[in-house]
Design an enzyme around this catalytic site. Structure first.
Site, PDB file in Angstrom:
ATOM      1  N   LYS A   1       0.822  -1.211   0.000  1.00 57.34           N
ATOM      2  CA  LYS A   1       0.000   0.000   0.000  1.00 57.34           C
ATOM      3  C   LYS A   1       0.867   1.277   0.000  1.00 57.34           C
ATOM      4  O   LYS A   1       2.086   1.207   0.237  1.00 57.34           O
ATOM      5  CB  LYS A   1      -0.932  -0.032   1.217  1.00 57.34           C
ATOM      6  CG  LYS A   1      -1.940  -1.188   1.168  1.00 57.34           C
ATOM      7  CD  LYS A   1      -2.979  -1.044   2.272  1.00 57.34           C
ATOM      8  CE  LYS A   1      -3.978  -2.181   2.234  1.00 57.34           C
ATOM      9  NZ  LYS A   1      -5.075  -1.982   3.231  1.00 57.34           N
TER      10      LYS A   1
ATOM     11  N   TYR B   1     -12.428  -2.270  -3.943  1.00 58.45           N
ATOM     12  CA  TYR B   1     -12.944  -2.484  -2.589  1.00 58.45           C
ATOM     13  C   TYR B   1     -14.471  -2.417  -2.540  1.00 58.45           C
ATOM     14  O   TYR B   1     -15.030  -2.138  -1.474  1.00 58.45           O
ATOM     15  CB  TYR B   1     -12.328  -1.457  -1.640  1.00 58.45           C
ATOM     16  CG  TYR B   1     -10.917  -1.799  -1.185  1.00 58.45           C
ATOM     17  CD1 TYR B   1     -10.663  -2.952  -0.440  1.00 58.45           C
ATOM     18  CD2 TYR B   1      -9.848  -0.964  -1.466  1.00 58.45           C
ATOM     19  CE1 TYR B   1      -9.380  -3.261   0.004  1.00 58.45           C
ATOM     20  CE2 TYR B   1      -8.557  -1.275  -1.020  1.00 58.45           C
ATOM     21  CZ  TYR B   1      -8.339  -2.420  -0.295  1.00 58.45           C
ATOM     22  OH  TYR B   1      -7.075  -2.730   0.160  1.00 58.45           O
TER      23      TYR B   1
ATOM     24  N   ASN C   1      -2.034   0.194   6.666  1.00 63.15           N
ATOM     25  CA  ASN C   1      -1.603  -1.098   7.224  1.00 63.15           C
ATOM     26  C   ASN C   1      -0.684  -1.877   6.281  1.00 63.15           C
ATOM     27  O   ASN C   1      -0.634  -3.108   6.328  1.00 63.15           O
ATOM     28  CB  ASN C   1      -2.797  -1.924   7.710  1.00 63.15           C
ATOM     29  CG  ASN C   1      -3.689  -2.406   6.592  1.00 63.15           C
ATOM     30  OD1 ASN C   1      -3.573  -1.941   5.461  1.00 63.15           O
ATOM     31  ND2 ASN C   1      -4.567  -3.338   6.896  1.00 63.15           N
TER      32      ASN C   1
ATOM     33  N   HIS D   1      -2.128  -5.503   1.523  1.00 64.66           N
ATOM     34  CA  HIS D   1      -3.420  -6.181   1.375  1.00 64.66           C
ATOM     35  C   HIS D   1      -3.148  -7.551   0.776  1.00 64.66           C
ATOM     36  O   HIS D   1      -2.256  -7.694  -0.058  1.00 64.66           O
ATOM     37  CB  HIS D   1      -4.340  -5.398   0.422  1.00 64.66           C
ATOM     38  CG  HIS D   1      -5.503  -6.222  -0.057  1.00 64.66           C
ATOM     39  ND1 HIS D   1      -6.655  -6.368   0.672  1.00 64.66           N
ATOM     40  CD2 HIS D   1      -5.658  -6.995  -1.164  1.00 64.66           C
ATOM     41  CE1 HIS D   1      -7.484  -7.177   0.022  1.00 64.66           C
ATOM     42  NE2 HIS D   1      -6.904  -7.564  -1.095  1.00 64.66           N
TER      43      HIS D   1
ATOM     44  N   GLU E   1      -9.350 -10.794  -7.751  1.00 63.59           N
ATOM     45  CA  GLU E   1      -8.427  -9.671  -7.515  1.00 63.59           C
ATOM     46  C   GLU E   1      -7.258  -9.700  -8.501  1.00 63.59           C
ATOM     47  O   GLU E   1      -6.804  -8.655  -8.966  1.00 63.59           O
ATOM     48  CB  GLU E   1      -7.938  -9.694  -6.072  1.00 63.59           C
ATOM     49  CG  GLU E   1      -9.070  -9.395  -5.088  1.00 63.59           C
ATOM     50  CD  GLU E   1      -8.605  -9.331  -3.643  1.00 63.59           C
ATOM     51  OE1 GLU E   1      -7.421  -9.571  -3.353  1.00 63.59           O
ATOM     52  OE2 GLU E   1      -9.460  -8.999  -2.792  1.00 63.59           O
TER      53      GLU E   1
HETATM   54  P1  CMP Z   1      -7.373  -4.667   3.504  1.00 68.45           P
HETATM   55  O1  CMP Z   1      -6.868  -6.050   3.720  1.00 68.45           O
HETATM   56  O2  CMP Z   1      -6.784  -3.897   2.401  1.00 68.45           O
HETATM   57  O3  CMP Z   1      -8.970  -4.734   3.292  1.00 68.45           O
HETATM   58  C1  CMP Z   1      -9.810  -3.638   3.580  1.00 68.45           C
HETATM   59  C2  CMP Z   1      -9.119  -2.556   4.332  1.00 68.45           C
HETATM   60  O4  CMP Z   1      -9.955  -1.659   5.018  1.00 68.45           O
HETATM   61  C3  CMP Z   1      -8.265  -3.173   5.416  1.00 68.45           C
HETATM   62  O5  CMP Z   1      -7.158  -3.846   4.860  1.00 68.45           O
HETATM   63  C4  CMP Z   1      -7.936  -1.949   6.263  1.00 68.45           C
HETATM   64  O6  CMP Z   1      -6.799  -1.248   5.788  1.00 68.45           O
HETATM   65  C5  CMP Z   1      -9.174  -1.051   6.049  1.00 68.45           C
HETATM   66  N1  CMP Z   1      -9.968  -0.912   7.261  1.00 68.45           N
HETATM   67  C6  CMP Z   1     -10.178   0.237   7.946  1.00 68.45           C
HETATM   68  N2  CMP Z   1     -10.967   0.039   9.000  1.00 68.45           N
HETATM   69  C7  CMP Z   1     -11.272  -1.285   9.018  1.00 68.45           C
HETATM   70  C8  CMP Z   1     -12.043  -2.109   9.882  1.00 68.45           C
HETATM   71  N3  CMP Z   1     -12.677  -1.627  10.949  1.00 68.45           N
HETATM   72  N4  CMP Z   1     -12.132  -3.441   9.603  1.00 68.45           N
HETATM   73  C9  CMP Z   1     -11.513  -3.947   8.503  1.00 68.45           C
HETATM   74  N5  CMP Z   1     -10.764  -3.204   7.646  1.00 68.45           N
HETATM   75  C10 CMP Z   1     -10.634  -1.888   7.899  1.00 68.45           C
END
Ligand code: CMP
Length: 137
Positions: free
Chosen positions: A9, A49, A112, A115, A126
């Site tokens: 990311k 998403y 974070n 992904h 994906e």
């Molecule tokens: P990712 O695996 O990219 O999938 C969806 C993303 O939403 C997740 O990682 C997080 O970066 C983001 N996100 C933010 N808030 C939440 C939450 N409460 N629960 C899950 N994903 C979240």
């Protein structure tokens, strides 16, 4: 042999740790079958998403994912979906086990670092979002 989609990311790309993260995949026995750096548009991020469209964090997630380039890769290997998820650690870096990518490189649940596809079925969708079959070796 499974394939899964990895996204490094914008936060991790900005920290210049793309190589360190890709090395962890290789060290764990995953092969990089395709990779590229891309700048997502708002429409790209919303489409990728779409499953989260109704969640309260959707707007922030999309803004973050278009805040800079990302590196998308197809990882291939035995049990690739689960292996990749284990390497990433929990979605919230505060809950990620020591030594995982998110524990080491992520700052928050939005920023974070990575992904990964959560199932083989979603991995196929994906991967198809980013790569044509002829780009995967
Ligand atoms: P990712 O695996 O990219 O999938 C969806 C993303 O939403 C997740 O990682 C997080 O970066 C983001 N996100 C933010 N808030 C939440 C939450 N409460 N629960 C899950 N994903 C979240």
């Amino acid at each position: 042999m499974e394939q899964t989609l990895s996204i490094i990311k914008p936060d991790a790309v900005a920290k210049n740790v793309v190589g360190q993260i890709l090395s962890r995949f290789e060290a764990a026995g995953l092969r990089i079958a395709a990779t590229k750096k891309v700048q997502l548009s708002q429409a790209d991020a919303e489409a990728f998403y779409a499953v989260h469209a109704e969640r309260p964090f959707f707007k922030d997630l999309v803004s973050f994912m278009i805040s800079g380039p990302v590196v998308v890769s197809v990882l291939e290997g035995d049990n690739a979906v689960l292996k990749h998820r284990d390497l990433m650690g929990a979605t919230n870096p505060k809950e990620a086990a020591p030594g995982t990518i998110r524990a080491d490189f992520a700052d928050s649940i939005d920023a974070n670092a990575v992904h990964g596809s959560d199932s083989l079925e979603n991995a196929k969708i994906e991967i198809g979002f980013f790569f044509a079959a002829r780009d995967i070796y």
